[in-house]
Enzyme design. Sequence first.
Site, short mmCIF file in Angstrom:
data_model
loop_
_atom_site.label_atom_id
_atom_site.label_comp_id
_atom_site.label_asym_id
_atom_site.label_seq_id
_atom_site.Cartn_x
_atom_site.Cartn_y
_atom_site.Cartn_z
N ARG A 33 0.85 -1.19 0.00
CA ARG A 33 0.00 0.00 0.00
C ARG A 33 0.89 1.24 0.00
O ARG A 33 2.10 1.13 0.14
CB ARG A 33 -1.03 0.00 1.15
N GLY A 34 0.25 2.40 -0.16
CA GLY A 34 1.02 3.63 -0.34
C GLY A 34 1.06 3.90 -1.85
O GLY A 34 1.38 2.99 -2.63
N ALA A 35 0.72 5.14 -2.23
CA ALA A 35 0.47 5.42 -3.65
C ALA A 35 1.61 4.99 -4.59
O ALA A 35 1.38 4.24 -5.54
CB ALA A 35 0.15 6.92 -3.81
N ARG A 76 -7.79 -0.51 -6.53
CA ARG A 76 -8.04 0.61 -5.60
C ARG A 76 -8.25 1.88 -6.43
O ARG A 76 -7.55 2.09 -7.43
CB ARG A 76 -6.88 0.80 -4.61
N GLN A 183 -1.52 2.77 9.87
CA GLN A 183 -0.26 2.81 9.10
C GLN A 183 0.80 3.61 9.83
O GLN A 183 2.00 3.38 9.65
CB GLN A 183 -0.51 3.43 7.71
N ASP A 224 -2.07 10.91 -2.23
CA ASP A 224 -2.52 9.85 -3.13
C ASP A 224 -2.94 10.38 -4.49
O ASP A 224 -2.87 9.69 -5.50
CB ASP A 224 -3.66 9.05 -2.50
N ASN A 234 -5.33 12.47 0.56
CA ASN A 234 -4.37 11.64 1.31
C ASN A 234 -5.15 10.90 2.38
O ASN A 234 -6.38 11.05 2.50
CB ASN A 234 -3.25 12.52 1.92
N LYS A 235 -4.45 10.11 3.15
CA LYS A 235 -5.09 9.26 4.16
C LYS A 235 -6.07 10.04 5.02
O LYS A 235 -5.80 11.18 5.43
CB LYS A 235 -3.98 8.63 5.02
O1 MRU Z 1 -4.47 3.23 2.25
P1 MRU Z 1 -3.00 3.44 2.07
O2 MRU Z 1 -2.19 2.91 3.20
O3 MRU Z 1 -2.52 2.95 0.71
O4 MRU Z 1 -2.84 5.03 2.08
C1 MRU Z 1 -1.54 5.58 2.01
C2 MRU Z 1 -1.51 7.04 2.12
O5 MRU Z 1 -2.52 7.72 2.22
C3 MRU Z 1 -0.16 7.69 2.00
O6 MRU Z 1 -0.06 8.82 2.81
C4 MRU Z 1 0.05 8.12 0.54
O7 MRU Z 1 -0.19 7.03 -0.30
C5 MRU Z 1 1.40 8.64 0.30
S1 MRU Z 1 2.58 7.33 0.31
C6 MRU Z 1 4.08 7.91 -0.18
#
Ligand code: MRU
Length: 326
Positions: A33-35, A76, A183, A224, A234-235
């Site tokens: 996970r993470g963009a 996603r 996270q 994201d 973002n999250k």
């Molecule tokens: O749901 P996730 O864990 O994929 O969400 C991740 C985030 O929101 C991060 O802050 C974002 O992807 C930036 S990662 C470099």
Amino acid sequence: MLLDQRQLPVREVERACQRWEEVADAIRTLAVRGAPAIGVAAAFGVALAARQSRAATYEDLRSDVDVALKGLAETRPTAVNLFWALARMRRVALGQPDAPVERVRARLLAEARAILEEDVAANRSMGEHGASLVPDRARILTHCNAGALATAGYGTALGVVRAAHERGKVALVWVGETRPVMQGSRLTAWECMREGIPHRLIADVAAGSVMARGEVDLVVTGADRIAANGDTANKIGTYSLAVLARHHGVPFYVAAPLSTIDPSIATGAEIPIEERDGGEVRRVGGQQTAPDGSPVYNPAFDVTPASLITAIVTERGIFRPPYRFS
Ligand code: MRU
């Protein structure tokens, strides 16, 4: 090979993916996970699809790769890096109709590797730019995980923190735990421990209190998807932090590679926001904390308006408002 992020910080388990369907499953279930990491993993998923296909002709290989491109795109909805990486892989697949299938397979793998390497380089460059914004003895608040785990390596927001730490500028990182998937506490705290970065974990609800006590010099988060006007998804919880930061006069920075910017979207109102299963909110660490069947609203992301963002750090430099990405 993916480090299964669902098992951290308790276990370090690697997960081997031989088929694109396994990569799609890993993305959907948050094993990766993470963009940026999602984009890189998806690119390798497409390369795997070409490898697992038994096609002997270009047309047959293309049709197998198309199935994978579609399946991976459905994993996603919010992080645009996924669609950006798939578009790059599609261009490579489309661009060589006369090539032998073995060469197409090799080029897809080479493109996935290039996406991975470019991401690490972008993160290092973002770190350089971002560290210039960090004052000496800084107390930095971050949210979610935007570190090495969320990228191909080094990290975006946490990359800025790492670069500032390497320059001796970081007194403390406040790590918000990031309910409901944690996270922050599971992943960012794990990375800080490994890197020897001084940090302190807080419940998300404590962020306002530490800002009010004057103990936060800046906030930095990842992203994201960033719309053309700078509105940033973002999250979930990021927007609340940006509002708090503005109230307390604390600069709020976003660090993200250009692959996170979606200039086809004018404002944040158009960003698709993923809604996840209510079970994530009804339980904490597998332990039930709400009545069975309690209705839940569980958006995985929120949108921070550009007006609350002091600057956006990219590998090409630091952008200040008004943002106009094209
Ligand atoms: O749901 P996730 O864990 O994929 O969400 C991740 C985030 O929101 C991060 O802050 C974002 O992807 C930036 S990662 C470099």
